[in-house]
Design a protein around this motif. Structure first.
Motif, PDB file in Angstrom:
ATOM      1  N   ASN A  81       0.830  -1.205   0.000  1.00 19.53           N
ATOM      2  CA  ASN A  81       0.000   0.000   0.000  1.00 19.53           C
ATOM      3  C   ASN A  81       0.868   1.260   0.000  1.00 19.53           C
ATOM      4  N   LEU A  82       1.917   1.258   0.802  1.00 19.14           N
ATOM      5  CA  LEU A  82       2.814   2.413   0.833  1.00 19.14           C
ATOM      6  C   LEU A  82       3.499   2.614  -0.524  1.00 19.14           C
ATOM      7  N   THR A  83       3.915   1.517  -1.144  1.00 19.41           N
ATOM      8  CA  THR A  83       4.557   1.598  -2.456  1.00 19.41           C
ATOM      9  C   THR A  83       3.590   2.180  -3.479  1.00 19.41           C
ATOM     10  N   ASN A  84       2.340   1.737  -3.434  1.00 16.71           N
ATOM     11  CA  ASN A  84       1.338   2.278  -4.351  1.00 16.71           C
ATOM     12  C   ASN A  84       1.132   3.768  -4.115  1.00 16.71           C
ATOM     13  N   GLN A  85       1.093   4.173  -2.861  1.00 17.67           N
ATOM     14  CA  GLN A  85       0.929   5.591  -2.544  1.00 17.67           C
ATOM     15  C   GLN A  85       2.113   6.410  -3.052  1.00 17.67           C
ATOM     16  N   VAL A  86       3.326   5.878  -2.883  1.00 14.70           N
ATOM     17  CA  VAL A  86       4.524   6.582  -3.360  1.00 14.70           C
ATOM     18  C   VAL A  86       4.459   6.745  -4.875  1.00 14.70           C
ATOM     19  N   ASN A  87       4.059   5.678  -5.576  1.00 15.16           N
ATOM     20  CA  ASN A  87       3.965   5.755  -7.035  1.00 15.16           C
ATOM     21  C   ASN A  87       2.930   6.792  -7.470  1.00 15.16           C
ATOM     22  N   LYS A  88       1.779   6.806  -6.810  1.00 16.30           N
ATOM     23  CA  LYS A  88       0.746   7.786  -7.150  1.00 16.30           C
ATOM     24  C   LYS A  88       1.241   9.201  -6.875  1.00 16.30           C
ATOM     25  N   MET A  89       1.937   9.380  -5.760  1.00 16.33           N
ATOM     26  CA  MET A  89       2.429  10.720  -5.411  1.00 16.33           C
ATOM     27  C   MET A  89       3.521  11.172  -6.377  1.00 16.33           C
ATOM     28  N   ASN A  90       4.357  10.240  -6.831  1.00 21.71           N
ATOM     29  CA  ASN A  90       5.382  10.585  -7.818  1.00 21.71           C
ATOM     30  C   ASN A  90       4.744  11.036  -9.126  1.00 21.71           C
ATOM     31  N   ILE A  91       3.689  10.346  -9.540  1.00 19.21           N
ATOM     32  CA  ILE A  91       2.980  10.728 -10.762  1.00 19.21           C
ATOM     33  C   ILE A  91       2.354  12.105 -10.593  1.00 19.21           C
ATOM     34  N   GLU A  92       1.712  12.334  -9.451  1.00 21.41           N
ATOM     35  CA  GLU A  92       1.098  13.630  -9.179  1.00 21.41           C
ATOM     36  C   GLU A  92       2.158  14.730  -9.124  1.00 21.41           C
ATOM     37  N   ASN A  93       3.307  14.431  -8.544  1.00 19.52           N
ATOM     38  CA  ASN A  93       4.402  15.399  -8.460  1.00 19.52           C
ATOM     39  C   ASN A  93       4.885  15.786  -9.861  1.00 19.52           C
ATOM     40  N   ARG A  94       5.051  14.774 -10.735  1.00 22.43           N
ATOM     41  CA  ARG A  94       5.471  15.055 -12.108  1.00 22.43           C
ATOM     42  C   ARG A  94       4.431  15.916 -12.827  1.00 22.43           C
ATOM     43  N   ARG A  95       3.157  15.597 -12.627  1.00 19.02           N
ATOM     44  CA  ARG A  95       2.083  16.351 -13.266  1.00 19.02           C
ATOM     45  C   ARG A  95       2.116  17.811 -12.799  1.00 19.02           C
ATOM     46  N   LEU A  96       2.293  18.005 -11.498  1.00 18.82           N
ATOM     47  CA  LEU A  96       2.336  19.361 -10.957  1.00 18.82           C
ATOM     48  C   LEU A  96       3.576  20.124 -11.438  1.00 18.82           C
ATOM     49  N   LYS A  97       4.706  19.440 -11.543  1.00 16.93           N
ATOM     50  CA  LYS A  97       5.921  20.092 -12.053  1.00 16.93           C
ATOM     51  C   LYS A  97       5.728  20.523 -13.499  1.00 16.93           C
ATOM     52  N   ASN A  98       5.095  19.670 -14.304  1.00 15.15           N
ATOM     53  CA  ASN A  98       4.823  20.036 -15.699  1.00 15.15           C
ATOM     54  C   ASN A  98       3.899  21.241 -15.772  1.00 15.15           C
ATOM     55  N   ARG A  99       2.886  21.243 -14.928  1.00 11.68           N
ATOM     56  CA  ARG A  99       1.944  22.362 -14.905  1.00 11.68           C
ATOM     57  C   ARG A  99       2.653  23.641 -14.480  1.00 11.68           C
ATOM     58  N   LEU A 100       3.518  23.556 -13.466  1.00  9.02           N
ATOM     59  CA  LEU A 100       4.289  24.719 -13.015  1.00  9.02           C
ATOM     60  C   LEU A 100       5.172  25.244 -14.144  1.00  9.02           C
ATOM     61  N   HIS A 101       5.807  24.337 -14.880  1.00  5.39           N
ATOM     62  CA  HIS A 101       6.673  24.732 -15.993  1.00  5.39           C
ATOM     63  C   HIS A 101       5.866  25.497 -17.044  1.00  5.39           C
ATOM     64  N   LEU A 102       4.666  25.016 -17.354  1.00  8.80           N
ATOM     65  CA  LEU A 102       3.817  25.707 -18.327  1.00  8.80           C
ATOM     66  C   LEU A 102       3.405  27.088 -17.820  1.00  8.80           C
ATOM     67  N   VAL A 103       3.045  27.174 -16.554  1.00 11.90           N
ATOM     68  CA  VAL A 103       2.643  28.461 -15.982  1.00 11.90           C
ATOM     69  C   VAL A 103       3.816  29.437 -15.981  1.00 11.90           C
ATOM     70  N   LEU A 104       5.007  28.949 -15.640  1.00 14.28           N
ATOM     71  CA  LEU A 104       6.182  29.830 -15.658  1.00 14.28           C
ATOM     72  C   LEU A 104       6.475  30.325 -17.068  1.00 14.28           C
ATOM     73  N   ASN A 105       6.312  29.456 -18.056  1.00 15.94           N
ATOM     74  CA  ASN A 105       6.509  29.881 -19.450  1.00 15.94           C
ATOM     75  C   ASN A 105       5.492  30.943 -19.836  1.00 15.94           C
ATOM     76  N   GLN A 106       4.234  30.734 -19.454  1.00  9.52           N
ATOM     77  CA  GLN A 106       3.200  31.725 -19.752  1.00  9.52           C
ATOM     78  C   GLN A 106       3.499  33.043 -19.040  1.00  9.52           C
ATOM     79  N   CYS A 107       3.966  32.954 -17.819  1.00 13.29           N
ATOM     80  CA  CYS A 107       4.324  34.154 -17.055  1.00 13.29           C
ATOM     81  C   CYS A 107       5.429  34.921 -17.775  1.00 13.29           C
ATOM     82  N   HIS A 108       6.422  34.211 -18.290  1.00 14.29           N
ATOM     83  CA  HIS A 108       7.524  34.847 -19.007  1.00 14.29           C
ATOM     84  C   HIS A 108       7.010  35.547 -20.267  1.00 14.29           C
ATOM     85  N   VAL A 109       6.116  34.879 -20.997  1.00 22.09           N
ATOM     86  CA  VAL A 109       5.549  35.484 -22.209  1.00 22.09           C
ATOM     87  C   VAL A 109       4.783  36.756 -21.846  1.00 22.09           C
ATOM     88  N   VAL A 110       3.981  36.707 -20.796  1.00 22.55           N
ATOM     89  CA  VAL A 110       3.215  37.874 -20.367  1.00 22.55           C
ATOM     90  C   VAL A 110       4.160  38.989 -19.914  1.00 22.55           C
TER      91      VAL A 110
END
Length: 132
Positions: A81-110
Motif C-alpha cells: 500500500n505504501l509503495t502504491n501511494q509513493v507511485n501515485k504521489m510521484n505521478i502527481e508530483n510530475r504532473r504538478l511540475k509540468n503544470r508549473l513549468h507551463l505556468v512559468l513559461n506563460q508568465c515569461h511570455v506575459v
C-alpha cells in the motif's frame, strides 16, 4: 471446516472488505486448521483435555508461528500500500511540475509582452509631450 472459497462466497463481500479474492483466500488460509472449533459452553470446558508441558509448548510454538505469519502478511500488504501511494504521489508530483513549468513559461511570455507595452507607452507619452 469450510473452504476459503465458501467463506468468500457466503460470508465476506469483496466490495466491502477491500481485498481481492486471492488476498482473502490467503488470509483465510491462516485461520483454517484441522482442529475443531469449540464453543465456550461450560460442559465443554469441563471436558477439556489437559495438555502436558511438552504439548503446551508445541501448541504455543504453532500459535506463535501462525501469529508471525499473519504479521508478515499484514506487513507485506502495508508495504504494498505504501509503495502504491509513493507511485501515485510521484505521478502527481510530475504532473504538478509540468503544470508549473507551463505556468512559468506563460508568465515569461506575459512579462515580455508587458515590457514591450510599457516601452511603447513611454514612447507614446514622449510623442504626446512633444505635441504640446
Amino acid at each position: 471446516m469450510f473452504s476459503a472459497e465458501e467463506a468468500i462466497g457466503s460470508q465476506l463481500p469483496v466490495h466491502e472488505s477491500g481485498f481481492t479474492p486471492e488476498e482473502l483466500n490467503e488470509l483465510l488460509s491462516f485461520f483454517e486448521s484441522n482442529e475443531p472449533v469449540s464453543s465456550n459452553s461450560s460442559s465443554e470446558n469441563s471436558s477439556r483435555a489437559i495438555y502436558s508441558p511438552d504439548e503446551k509448548k508445541q501448541r504455543r510454538k504453532i500459535s506463535n508461528r501462525e501469529s508471525a505469519k499473519r504479521s508478515r502478511w499484514r506487513k507485506k500488504r502495508y508495504l504494498e500500500n505504501l509503495t502504491n501511494q509513493v507511485n501515485k504521489m510521484n505521478i502527481e508530483n510530475r504532473r504538478l511540475k509540468n503544470r508549473l513549468h507551463l505556468v512559468l513559461n506563460q508568465c515569461h511570455v506575459v512579462w515580455v509582452d508587458n515590457e514591450q507595452l510599457r516601452s511603447e507607452s513611454f514612447a507614446l507619452w514622449a510623442k504626446l509631450l512633444d505635441l504640446y
